[in-house]
Structures are given as C-alpha cells and as structure tokens.
Design an enzyme around this catalytic site. Structure first.
Site, PDB file in Angstrom:
ATOM      1  CG  ASN A   7      -1.780   0.991   1.377  1.00 25.04           C
ATOM      2  OD1 ASN A   7      -2.232   1.948   0.381  1.00 25.04           O
ATOM      3  ND2 ASN A   7      -2.677   1.360   2.223  1.00 25.04           N
ATOM      4  NE  ARG A  91      -6.033   1.898   0.143  1.00 25.89           N
ATOM      5  CZ  ARG A  91      -6.473   3.179   0.866  1.00 25.89           C
ATOM      6  NH1 ARG A  91      -4.691   2.539   0.742  1.00 25.89           N
ATOM      7  NH2 ARG A  91      -7.759   3.343   0.467  1.00 25.89           N
ATOM      8  CD  GLU A 384      -8.738  -1.129   3.989  1.00 22.27           C
ATOM      9  OE1 GLU A 384      -9.226  -0.495   2.561  1.00 22.27           O
ATOM     10  OE2 GLU A 384      -8.599  -0.640   5.318  1.00 22.27           O
TER      11      GLU A 384
END
Ligand code: AMP
Length: 409
Positions: A7, A91, A384
C-alpha cells in the site's frame, strides 16, 4: 502461496506478507518518510518483536528494496529466498469506471491507472510508483491491482450521478465513485457469515469509521450507494475532511478569504472535519477525552454521530429496510460512544443496542444488538490487506498457465 501486499502512499509504503491459503500474515510493517531525512522502517514478524531501523531512503524503489531485504534477513526475516513470493497485491485507490474487480496488472491496466490520476492526484501516482518498483525488483512475479473504487461499481446510475450538466459526466467522468470498497466488501461478507442467512436476502449498512469515514448500502451483496463521492471528501464528517456541505460555501469562502483553488482544497481536506470544528484534534480518542469538558469537542462528536445517523436512515430508506448494521475502522471498532449516539432513536427501524455488549472492549467480531432488536448490529475489525492477498491469489490462480516458451497452454 505467499503474497506481498503493498500500500504505497506519497511518502510511505505499508506492507504485509500473507499466506492467503491459511489467511495468515507472516509479517507486516511500514516505511515512512521516504525522500525525507530520517526515513524509518518498522517491521513486525508475526509472533516476534517489532524492529525499527532508520536510514536514508530516497524513493519508493529503495523503500521496497529495503522491505525485501528485511523480509530475507537472518534475524528478522520470514522468507529465505525472494522466489518464495508468488505474487504482489497492490492497493490502488482509483480505478475509475474501468475496474469493477481486481485485475492482473499489465501495460493496459497501468495506462488506465495513469488515466485515473486526474481523479486521485494524491493517491494514484504513488500507487503507480509502487507497482513500477515491485515489477523491477520482482520481475516475472505476477502483480495484481485491488481498487478502492471497484466494489462500488454496482451502484445504479441514479445513485452515482450528481445534479450537474450531464456533459460533465461524459467529458470529465464527474460522478460518485466511492472509496473504502475493500473494507466495505470484507466486513459485509463477514456479516453475512456471522448472520447465517443467504447474502441475496440481506440488506446491510456498513460504517467504516476511521480518519477517513464512509458508509455504504449493500443490498443482496452489491453496493447500491456510498457516502464518499467523486473524491473521498464527500459524506460523513472525518478527521480533517469536511464531508457534505453546500458547494456554494466553497465559492463564498474562496472569495471572502482570498483563497486559491489549492488553498481551498487544503482547507477542505486538512483543516476541516473533527479537527476544524473542535479546534482540538482530528483524533477521536482525544475528542472523547474532552467530550464532557469542552463544548467544541462535544459539538464535533455530535455532528459526527448525527450525520452518521442520517446516512443510516437514508440507506435504510434506499434499500427498503435494513437487516444488519456493521461498524468497522478505528472509530467504528473502538468507540462505544459513537455507536451508542449514532444508533440512538433508530428503534423505529428496528435497531436496538444492548448497551452492556456495546461497552465491552474487544478486538473480536461481535454482535451488540439487544435481544428484541429486529436489526442486527455487528462490530467487525476490518482487514483490507487480507482481502488484497485473497484477491491476488484468486486472480493469479485463474490466469491461463504459460509453458516455458511463454505460450498459453
Ligand atoms: P483508522 O483510520 O481506521 O486507523 O482510525 C483512526 C481513528 O480511530 C482515530 O480517530 C482514532 O482516534 C480512532 N480510535 C482508535 N481507538 C479509539 C478508541 N478506543 N476510542 C475512540 N476512537 C478511537
């Protein structure tokens, strides 16, 4: 299978190494202050002590190189060879209308993510840097993009269009996209499992409440509306973001305060919300500490929960009822006061909290509705990174296999 989840932000790279087959993280960490003096890598192998290292990290490629070296290190590592990484899951914040699911990244996907920079100028560029760096450092390892916007692509047109000249949608893609999709998908899926009834019978409202907050209406497994819009600025009150407001205010303030568009954007994104109203902090814990003693802290809290209550009510109306309300995110998982105040007075839709259960502090999934409540209420810690790892495994495993010459077999 081992998936490296990345991310990548403007000056940070968060990572996790996950085995999605057993849904377990082997390690997680973050590189912060990339491109600044005193960059820091914080690394936590599961079940072992956290390590913090500092050094000079000039760019995202160096940061991911640093991450790989600690993953391989003798003392703090969790893999012995780079080749153990089967895939990388990224992500990606904005996938526009192009992506309604996660996708194997190729040149076409890269150029689509590049095209979406206009919609997410702060997020997509570092996401692209992360993908480029990972491709260079782990060549031949499949890379998968998991988009914050994808889950909300099921919204009907009447929910995602604004009351603006239609040509602006056609010309510039001005519409509601919604964000936090990975989290809304994860917690609504978990809610279905906890509930036990089939997904296609359930109307669920998910409330992801953290520094950024959004609510979503999920009818029969599909997102039909969500509070964030064209950007993550719309909707609920947030740590430093204004959420919903009359757009005329912005023009008025720009005129009165002599603000440039950039300054107005900064004001709406960085100096508004809970921080702006309270004048104390953007952090809900600090607001709750001052709730009794400071009028402005109480006011910020009250605006936050009042607005959330309105969204819950409107999504119940949009779906023709609600079966489950889910709370997640740092605030949703931890603040019993937010849950209590946001749900107070919703008995008329069948929602009744059990105050004792609501007050229990726990990191576990739990239900907190009263015995007589018609609507269930779950607190579900979001994950997530696990969704990104699971999606990455699914996408990689469904790709046609290639033989050694590179031809599909
Ligand atoms: P997130 O962005 O999901 O990490 O959430 C961050 C937010 O969660 C911050 O506003 C924190 O103050 C808030 N938060 C974390 N723990 C608590 C708590 N025990 N009570 C209230 N708010 C909390």
């Amino acid at each position: 299978m081992i998936v490296l989840v990345l991310n990548t932000g403007s000056s940070s790279v968060k990572y996790q190494v996950i085995n999605p087959e057993i849904k377990q993280a082997l390690a997680k960490g973050i590189v912060e202050r990339i491109g600044m003096s005193g960059a820091i890598l914080t690394h936590k192998p599961t079940g072992r002590d956290e390590v913090r290292l500092s050094g000079e990290i000039l760019d995202h490629k160096m940061a991911i190189e640093y991450v790989l070296s600690i993953l391989l290190s003798k003392n703090h590592g969790v893999i012995k060879n780079k080749k153990e990484i089967d895939a990388v899951g990224h992500r990606v914040v904005h996938g526009g209308e192009a992506f309604s699911d996660s996708v194997l990244i190729d040149e076409k996907v890269m150029s689509e993510i590049r095209r979406c920079i206009d919609y997410a100028p702060l997020h997509n560029p570092p996401n692209l840097k992360g993908i480029n760096a990972a491709q260079q450092l782990l060549p031949n390892v499949p890379q998968v993009g998991v988009f914050d916007t994808a889950f909300h692509q099921t919204m009907p047109k009447y929910a995602y269009l604004y009351g603006l000249p239609y040509v602006l949608y056609k010309r510039h893609g001005i519409r509601r996209y919604g964000f936090h999709g990975t989290s809304h998908r994860f917690v609504s899926d978990r809610a279905v499992v906890l509930d036990g009834r089939p997904k296609d019978k359930l109307k669920i409202i998910t409330c992801h409440l953290g520094n950024g907050s959004s609510a979503a209406a999920i009818k029969y497994g599909e997102s039909i509306d969500t509070s964030m819009g064209f950007t993550p600025l719309e909707g609920l009150l947030m740590g430093t973001r204004s959420g919903d407001m009359d757009p005329a205010i912005i023009l008025q303030i720009m005129h009165k305060e002599d603000l440039t568009p950039n300054e107005a954007t900064t004001m709406l994104n960085k100096h508004s919300g809970i921080q702006g109203v309270s004048g104390i902090s953007s952090d809900m814990r600090e607001i709750e500490e001052e709730y009794e003693s400071s009028d402005r802290a109480k006011l910020a809290h009250d605006i936050f929960t009042y607005r959330l209550k309105k969204y819950i009510g409107s999504y119940a109306a949009a779906m023709g009822g609600v079966d489950i309300i889910v709370f997640t995110g740092g605030i949703g998982e931890n603040s019993s006061l937010v849950r209590k105040n946001a749900l107070a007075g919703l008995e008329f839709i069948g929602m009744e909290l059990d105050q004792e259960k609501n007050n229990i502090r726990s990191k576990e999934e739990r239900s907190i509705q009263s015995k007589n409540s018609k609507v269930k209420c779950f607190v579900i810690p979001t994950n997530e990174e696990l969704v990104i790892a699971m999606d990455t495994m699914r996408i990689v495993q469904t790709q046609p296999k290639k033989n050694k010459s590179g031809f599909h077999i």
